[in-house]
Design a protein around this motif. Sequence first.
Motif, mmCIF file in Angstrom:
data_model
loop_
_atom_site.group_PDB
_atom_site.id
_atom_site.type_symbol
_atom_site.label_atom_id
_atom_site.label_comp_id
_atom_site.label_asym_id
_atom_site.label_seq_id
_atom_site.Cartn_x
_atom_site.Cartn_y
_atom_site.Cartn_z
ATOM 1 N N LEU A 38 -36.126 -64.200 -122.094
ATOM 2 C CA LEU A 38 -35.345 -62.989 -121.814
ATOM 3 C C LEU A 38 -34.063 -62.962 -122.636
ATOM 4 N N CYS A 55 -36.655 -59.793 -108.947
ATOM 5 C CA CYS A 55 -37.337 -60.937 -109.577
ATOM 6 C C CYS A 55 -38.051 -61.765 -108.515
ATOM 7 N N PRO A 56 -39.364 -61.864 -108.590
ATOM 8 C CA PRO A 56 -40.101 -62.601 -107.569
ATOM 9 C C PRO A 56 -39.881 -64.112 -107.622
ATOM 10 N N ALA A 57 -39.345 -64.592 -108.736
ATOM 11 C CA ALA A 57 -39.178 -66.033 -108.910
ATOM 12 C C ALA A 57 -37.735 -66.492 -108.726
ATOM 13 N N ALA A 59 -35.280 -65.992 -110.605
ATOM 14 C CA ALA A 59 -34.900 -66.600 -111.873
ATOM 15 C C ALA A 59 -33.638 -65.991 -112.461
ATOM 16 N N ILE A 60 -33.097 -64.954 -111.803
ATOM 17 C CA ILE A 60 -31.916 -64.275 -112.355
ATOM 18 C C ILE A 60 -30.801 -64.260 -111.323
ATOM 19 N N TYR A 76 -29.802 -67.032 -116.259
ATOM 20 C CA TYR A 76 -31.271 -66.979 -116.372
ATOM 21 C C TYR A 76 -31.846 -68.395 -116.213
ATOM 22 N N CYS A 81 -38.876 -68.710 -114.388
ATOM 23 C CA CYS A 81 -39.418 -67.423 -114.847
ATOM 24 C C CYS A 81 -40.934 -67.492 -115.036
ATOM 25 N N THR A 82 -41.607 -66.468 -114.534
ATOM 26 C CA THR A 82 -43.071 -66.384 -114.708
ATOM 27 C C THR A 82 -43.430 -65.371 -115.795
ATOM 28 N N PHE A 83 -42.411 -64.798 -116.435
ATOM 29 C CA PHE A 83 -42.604 -63.862 -117.541
ATOM 30 C C PHE A 83 -43.424 -62.641 -117.122
ATOM 31 N N CYS A 84 -43.147 -62.197 -115.908
ATOM 32 C CA CYS A 84 -43.880 -61.051 -115.360
ATOM 33 C C CYS A 84 -43.336 -59.719 -115.860
ATOM 34 N N ALA A 85 -42.105 -59.721 -116.351
ATOM 35 C CA ALA A 85 -41.438 -58.520 -116.881
ATOM 36 C C ALA A 85 -40.976 -57.538 -115.801
ATOM 37 N N GLN A 86 -40.969 -57.946 -114.563
ATOM 38 C CA GLN A 86 -40.492 -57.053 -113.502
ATOM 39 C C GLN A 86 -39.029 -56.676 -113.731
ATOM 40 N N CYS A 87 -38.226 -57.632 -114.166
ATOM 41 C CA CYS A 87 -36.805 -57.344 -114.389
ATOM 42 C C CYS A 87 -36.613 -56.299 -115.478
ATOM 43 N N MET A 98 -37.624 -58.917 -123.661
ATOM 44 C CA MET A 98 -38.294 -60.216 -123.794
ATOM 45 C C MET A 98 -38.652 -60.429 -125.264
HETATM 46 S S1 SF4 Z 1 -39.769 -61.946 -116.170
HETATM 47 FE FE1 SF4 Z 1 -40.287 -61.914 -113.964
HETATM 48 S S2 SF4 Z 1 -39.923 -63.990 -113.276
HETATM 49 FE FE2 SF4 Z 1 -38.914 -63.798 -115.250
HETATM 50 S S3 SF4 Z 1 -36.802 -63.259 -114.773
HETATM 51 FE FE3 SF4 Z 1 -37.925 -61.328 -115.076
HETATM 52 S S4 SF4 Z 1 -38.644 -60.714 -113.056
HETATM 53 FE FE4 SF4 Z 1 -38.042 -62.852 -112.938
#
Ligand code: SF4
Length: 139
Positions: A38, A55-57, A59-60, A76, A81-87, A98
């Motif tokens: 990120l 962020c489900p993890a 991580a932020i 960060y 981070c699971t790299f889900c891109a929710q953020c 990203m």
């Molecule tokens: S990519 Fe997903 S897990 Fe990583 S910081 Fe963003 S929301 Fe959280």
Amino acid sequence: MKLMTMWRDALHGLTKKPVTQRYPFVRQEAPDQLRGHLVWNRETCTGCGLCAKDCPAEAIEVITLDKKAKRFVFRYHVDRCTFCAQCVESCRQNCISMLSDRWELAAVDKEAFLVHYGDEADVQAALAGEPDSGAPAAE
Ligand code: SF4
Ligand code: SF4
């Protein structure tokens, strides 16, 4: 019949080129859409904290030093981070992106997995525990 198939597969395996790649000696271009490390753009951040909230993890963390002066630090946790891109989706200001070319994130040092974005003095202040550091920002 099964034995024949087995022999044929074995011979085929001995003569064809390996499908594996000689990484890390040979590197292929990563796809443009690859979700890597990120990055945060502090110019447009409002400190709303939605990215951290969604962020489900966990991580932020968005650390608010002075909301009026827009002094925020974006912490960060790469190792969560699971790299889900929710953020990226959640941020209405398009502050988060990203990097597709920064995906080799393994490190022997734990410090490499904790990244702070922001003005250098603000990052130092956040690390020193000034005033709201450690808590995700809330609107
Ligand atoms: S990519 Fe997903 S897990 Fe990583 S910081 Fe963003 S929301 Fe959280
Ligand atoms: S969602 Fe965007 S604007 Fe809000 S705190 Fe996160 S990076 Fe800043």
